[in-house]
Design an enzyme around this catalytic site. Sequence first.
Site, PDB file in Angstrom:
ATOM      1  N   ARG A  42      -0.178   3.793  -2.802  1.00  0.00           N
ATOM      2  CA  ARG A  42      -0.638   5.150  -2.513  1.00  0.00           C
ATOM      3  C   ARG A  42       0.045   6.177  -3.410  1.00  0.00           C
ATOM      4  NH1 ARG A  42      -0.603   3.720   3.897  1.00  0.00           N
ATOM      5  NH2 ARG A  42      -2.782   3.038   3.989  1.00  0.00           N
TER       6      ARG A  42
ATOM      7  N   PHE B  78     -10.079   5.561  -1.589  1.00  0.00           N
ATOM      8  CA  PHE B  78      -9.414   4.259  -1.755  1.00  0.00           C
ATOM      9  C   PHE B  78      -7.912   4.326  -1.492  1.00  0.00           C
ATOM     10  CE2 PHE B  78      -9.794   4.717  -6.719  1.00  0.00           C
ATOM     11  CZ  PHE B  78      -8.869   5.754  -6.712  1.00  0.00           C
ATOM     12  N   GLU B  79      -7.299   3.145  -1.390  1.00  0.00           N
ATOM     13  CA  GLU B  79      -5.901   2.982  -0.959  1.00  0.00           C
ATOM     14  C   GLU B  79      -5.679   3.593   0.429  1.00  0.00           C
ATOM     15  OE1 GLU B  79      -4.013   1.102  -2.504  1.00  0.00           O
ATOM     16  OE2 GLU B  79      -4.462   1.166  -4.644  1.00  0.00           O
ATOM     17  N   GLY B  80      -6.713   3.530   1.263  1.00  0.00           N
ATOM     18  CA  GLY B  80      -6.664   4.123   2.591  1.00  0.00           C
ATOM     19  C   GLY B  80      -7.268   5.506   2.565  1.00  0.00           C
TER      20      GLY B  80
ATOM     21  N   LEU C 105       0.816  -1.215   0.000  1.00  0.00           N
ATOM     22  CA  LEU C 105       0.000   0.000   0.000  1.00  0.00           C
ATOM     23  C   LEU C 105       0.849   1.265   0.000  1.00  0.00           C
ATOM     24  CD1 LEU C 105      -2.967  -0.937   2.362  1.00  0.00           C
ATOM     25  CD2 LEU C 105      -3.048  -0.548  -0.108  1.00  0.00           C
TER      26      LEU C 105
END
Length: 394
Positions: free
Chosen positions: A252, A371-373, A248
């Site tokens: 990111r 998304f992606e955190g 991630l």
Amino acid sequence: MPATRLMPSEEGYDLIELTREICDKELRPRVDEAERAAATTPALPRDAFRTLGRAGLLSLPYPEDLGGGGQPYEVYLQVVEEIASAWMSVAVGVSVHSLTCYPVAQFGTMAQQEALLPAMLSGDQLGAYCLSERGAGSDVASMTARATPDDETEPTAYQLKGTKAWISHAGHADFYTSFVRTSDDGARGLSCFVVPGDAEGIAFGAPEKKMGLHCDTVSEVHFEGVEVSADRLVGERGQGMAIALSALDSGRLGIAAAATGLAQSALDQAVAYAKEREQFGRPIGDNQGLAFLLADMEAGVTSARAAYLHAARLHDAGRPFTKEAAVAKLVATDNAMRVTTDAVQVLGGAGYTQDFPLERYMREAKVTQIFEGTNQIQRLVISRQLLKSSSKRG
């Protein structure tokens, strides 16, 4: 078109130019129609990925001896930005595909890398990243999808059961990099598998009806007793959380680069309109209030680009970049939301219509903050990294 930026090599510059050519010839002419059509009938533009794959743009940051492009992450991310300036859904797909290859490239055995990566990086295949579940988004450790070994001591295969949610390329991918539970030991009970796309027992939900990124098809992936060979377990059993978090960090940066490309395209549209549109006998860009708004938009885009490139250079130097990746994702995606919103404002009523792509850009920007955190999670990552480094210095 994004401004020319310094490249780390002549080859990197050539790759950026190649990407721009493909964007101008293959992506921009069809994006508006494709996104409108996919809003009612979801469709993944697989041919666009094949075009990028044939040009070698789907495997840039991975080793040449395993089928990759052998390029610095700095170059790869600028390619993603260029693609996003033309077609955001495709840029997100490129970032997702790179993310799916990362676990094998970084944590796989040499045998796994030799067996799996050449096909994954060939340009013909497309991957999906199966991490989230309906009840396990930011709280990854609460996932319930499970892999059961056929033998606890020396397993030859695992049986996967459970459902993954919000999966890009679901139903279209050639392989699914999947994180599932192999024990009940919380975060230490997760493991990573590469599941073949044609494995028996995989099923898919209906495509999600989203406010944007319509050509990024997203749905649930159901593992209904899917048998996966033990040699497709990446890393050790229980190493899945560490693999996911490491992946991630890089993922990111892909989203940060894509968000920057989207914001750049919105800014370009706003500047062009401000120069052409006249009110009270002069271009609206001559009005200081609007000119200053454009200046702030430019400052935001430039800052976002600097943030992701800084993190990429740390990545390329082999230095820690977790905090910097979170900063880049936070800065670039918040900026994309702000710049696309301001670009609609510059065009006024015209910006609110589908005669211009800015209303689509605004809708597409929103999910980059999620998304992606989520960006709330990015703030948590940043603050924890700050406090950890401060305590070490103390």
